[in-house]
Design a protein around this motif. Sequence first.
Motif, PDB file in Angstrom:
ATOM      1  N   LEU A   1     -28.248 -68.800 113.229  1.00 56.36           N
ATOM      2  CA  LEU A   1     -27.868 -68.373 114.579  1.00 56.36           C
ATOM      3  C   LEU A   1     -26.931 -67.170 114.491  1.00 56.36           C
ATOM      4  N   PRO A   2     -27.169 -66.113 115.253  1.00 55.88           N
ATOM      5  CA  PRO A   2     -26.342 -64.905 115.122  1.00 55.88           C
ATOM      6  C   PRO A   2     -24.964 -65.055 115.751  1.00 55.88           C
ATOM      7  N   LYS A   3     -24.588 -66.273 116.056  1.00 59.00           N
ATOM      8  CA  LYS A   3     -23.278 -66.572 116.623  1.00 59.00           C
ATOM      9  C   LYS A   3     -22.688 -67.749 115.856  1.00 59.00           C
ATOM     10  N   PRO A   4     -21.387 -67.767 115.636  1.00 62.32           N
ATOM     11  CA  PRO A   4     -20.814 -68.876 114.870  1.00 62.32           C
ATOM     12  C   PRO A   4     -20.969 -70.203 115.589  1.00 62.32           C
ATOM     13  N   VAL A   5     -21.193 -71.245 114.793  1.00 61.28           N
ATOM     14  CA  VAL A   5     -21.298 -72.609 115.307  1.00 61.28           C
ATOM     15  C   VAL A   5     -20.139 -73.405 114.712  1.00 61.28           C
ATOM     16  N   VAL A   6     -19.343 -74.002 115.575  1.00 57.63           N
ATOM     17  CA  VAL A   6     -18.122 -74.700 115.181  1.00 57.63           C
ATOM     18  C   VAL A   6     -18.279 -76.180 115.506  1.00 57.63           C
ATOM     19  N   ALA A   7     -18.088 -77.040 114.521  1.00 62.36           N
ATOM     20  CA  ALA A   7     -18.202 -78.480 114.742  1.00 62.36           C
ATOM     21  C   ALA A   7     -16.849 -79.064 115.119  1.00 62.36           C
ATOM     22  N   ARG A   8     -16.855 -79.888 116.153  1.00 63.68           N
ATOM     23  CA  ARG A   8     -15.655 -80.621 116.606  1.00 63.68           C
ATOM     24  C   ARG A   8     -15.968 -82.102 116.458  1.00 63.68           C
ATOM     25  N   VAL A   9     -15.294 -82.758 115.508  1.00 60.09           N
ATOM     26  CA  VAL A   9     -15.651 -84.132 115.140  1.00 60.09           C
ATOM     27  C   VAL A   9     -14.472 -85.061 115.364  1.00 60.09           C
ATOM     28  N   THR A  10     -14.665 -86.073 116.208  1.00 56.18           N
ATOM     29  CA  THR A  10     -13.615 -87.051 116.473  1.00 56.18           C
ATOM     30  C   THR A  10     -14.144 -88.474 116.315  1.00 56.18           C
ATOM     31  N   GLY A  11     -15.174 -88.639 115.480  1.00 52.26           N
ATOM     32  CA  GLY A  11     -15.751 -89.968 115.304  1.00 52.26           C
ATOM     33  C   GLY A  11     -16.479 -90.094 113.986  1.00 52.26           C
ATOM     34  N   HIS A  12     -17.371 -91.067 113.914  1.00 52.30           N
ATOM     35  CA  HIS A  12     -18.075 -91.386 112.678  1.00 52.30           C
ATOM     36  C   HIS A  12     -19.232 -90.414 112.441  1.00 52.30           C
ATOM     37  N   VAL A  13     -19.465 -90.089 111.179  1.00 49.72           N
ATOM     38  CA  VAL A  13     -20.590 -89.241 110.789  1.00 49.72           C
ATOM     39  C   VAL A  13     -21.279 -89.910 109.612  1.00 49.72           C
ATOM     40  N   ARG A  14     -22.587 -90.095 109.720  1.00 53.19           N
ATOM     41  CA  ARG A  14     -23.325 -90.774 108.679  1.00 53.19           C
ATOM     42  C   ARG A  14     -24.586 -89.979 108.312  1.00 53.19           C
ATOM     43  N   ALA A  15     -24.953 -90.045 107.042  1.00 47.44           N
ATOM     44  CA  ALA A  15     -26.254 -89.586 106.541  1.00 47.44           C
ATOM     45  C   ALA A  15     -26.613 -88.209 107.084  1.00 47.44           C
ATOM     46  N   GLY A  16     -27.730 -88.106 107.812  1.00 43.81           N
ATOM     47  CA  GLY A  16     -28.189 -86.810 108.309  1.00 43.81           C
ATOM     48  C   GLY A  16     -27.186 -86.085 109.170  1.00 43.81           C
ATOM     49  N   GLY A  17     -26.261 -86.819 109.788  1.00 45.15           N
ATOM     50  CA  GLY A  17     -25.212 -86.171 110.559  1.00 45.15           C
ATOM     51  C   GLY A  17     -24.335 -85.269 109.711  1.00 45.15           C
ATOM     52  N   LEU A  18     -24.174 -85.622 108.414  1.00 45.97           N
ATOM     53  CA  LEU A  18     -23.388 -84.766 107.526  1.00 45.97           C
ATOM     54  C   LEU A  18     -24.110 -83.456 107.253  1.00 45.97           C
ATOM     55  N   GLY A  19     -25.438 -83.500 107.202  1.00 46.24           N
ATOM     56  CA  GLY A  19     -26.195 -82.270 107.029  1.00 46.24           C
ATOM     57  C   GLY A  19     -26.036 -81.343 108.217  1.00 46.24           C
ATOM     58  N   LEU A  20     -26.031 -81.925 109.413  1.00 44.94           N
ATOM     59  CA  LEU A  20     -25.810 -81.143 110.636  1.00 44.94           C
ATOM     60  C   LEU A  20     -24.422 -80.504 110.605  1.00 44.94           C
ATOM     61  N   LEU A  21     -23.435 -81.288 110.207  1.00 51.64           N
ATOM     62  CA  LEU A  21     -22.065 -80.804 110.127  1.00 51.64           C
ATOM     63  C   LEU A  21     -21.930 -79.667 109.112  1.00 51.64           C
ATOM     64  N   ALA A  22     -22.556 -79.836 107.956  1.00 48.96           N
ATOM     65  CA  ALA A  22     -22.454 -78.826 106.903  1.00 48.96           C
ATOM     66  C   ALA A  22     -23.165 -77.533 107.269  1.00 48.96           C
ATOM     67  N   ALA A  23     -24.123 -77.589 108.192  1.00 49.94           N
ATOM     68  CA  ALA A  23     -24.794 -76.374 108.635  1.00 49.94           C
ATOM     69  C   ALA A  23     -23.888 -75.490 109.482  1.00 49.94           C
ATOM     70  N   CYS A  24     -22.851 -76.077 110.071  1.00 47.24           N
ATOM     71  CA  CYS A  24     -21.952 -75.324 110.945  1.00 47.24           C
ATOM     72  C   CYS A  24     -21.053 -74.408 110.115  1.00 47.24           C
ATOM     73  N   ASP A  25     -20.581 -73.341 110.737  1.00 48.35           N
ATOM     74  CA  ASP A  25     -19.764 -72.352 110.043  1.00 48.35           C
ATOM     75  C   ASP A  25     -18.326 -72.805 109.845  1.00 48.35           C
ATOM     76  N   VAL A  26     -17.790 -73.498 110.823  1.00 46.72           N
ATOM     77  CA  VAL A  26     -16.429 -74.032 110.786  1.00 46.72           C
ATOM     78  C   VAL A  26     -16.512 -75.457 111.307  1.00 46.72           C
TER      79      VAL A  26
END
Length: 245
Positions: free
Chosen positions: A85-110
């Motif tokens: 994406l030509p724009k930064p993607v920032v993850a805001r996490v305040t809960g549980h992250v499991r399995a494929g959710g970690l892949g989604l998180l790691a794809a984010c820039d910050v």
Amino acid sequence: MTGHVTAAHERGVTTLALDAPGSRNALSAGLVAEVSDALADCAKDRAVRAVVLTHTGSTFSAGADLKAPPSPYAFVSLLRQIVELPKPVVARVTGHVRAGGLGLLAACDVAVAGPEADFALTEVRIGVAPAMISLTLLPRLEPRAAARYYLTGERFDAAEAARIGLVTQAADDVDAALAPVLDGMRRASPRGLAEAKKLVTARVLETFERDAEDLVQRSASLFASAEAREGMTAFLERRDPVWVL
């Protein structure tokens, strides 16, 4: 927007919230498609300078929806879409992250995680492995930590996630920690952001070019195995799979 993703826009920042708390924001075919469509809209919208990816409920994402999973290619495409994406993607996490959710998180820039956040790569416990999400995880994670959490499925907290490179920062107040990040992006030029992002994501994109097809095929083979059938059945029945000692 309707369905499993909600959107809000303020001063150049569009916030996309995974909004299927009843399924713990599991990555269903529908949710993956909606996130992809929302990101495509953000890419085209000149008023959007950055995207925040967050969640409703106590879980960012529980990983793949075992009852209505997306196709492997659709999920890999979503991961790549975030990275490209030509724009930064920032993850805001305040809960549980499991399995494929970690892949989604790691794809984010910050990524910033709060004290309620915890993480686990639980694939080995249901008879599979973190195959496709390795595309975004392995370029970011400290190698020894990746080995430990890939092989054990242990839970770890936000401070550990920051130490090993999964998130940028662990913070007691996530929104306060994100404020200077988003302010910096608002002050940056659109082209400057796009070109700077290309520099920092180049190594991640190399893994897609080299490994994506192999990992899709490996994942499909694992999910079709007898061990995976037992593991997923045990998970849905809330019991230990037969291999637990």
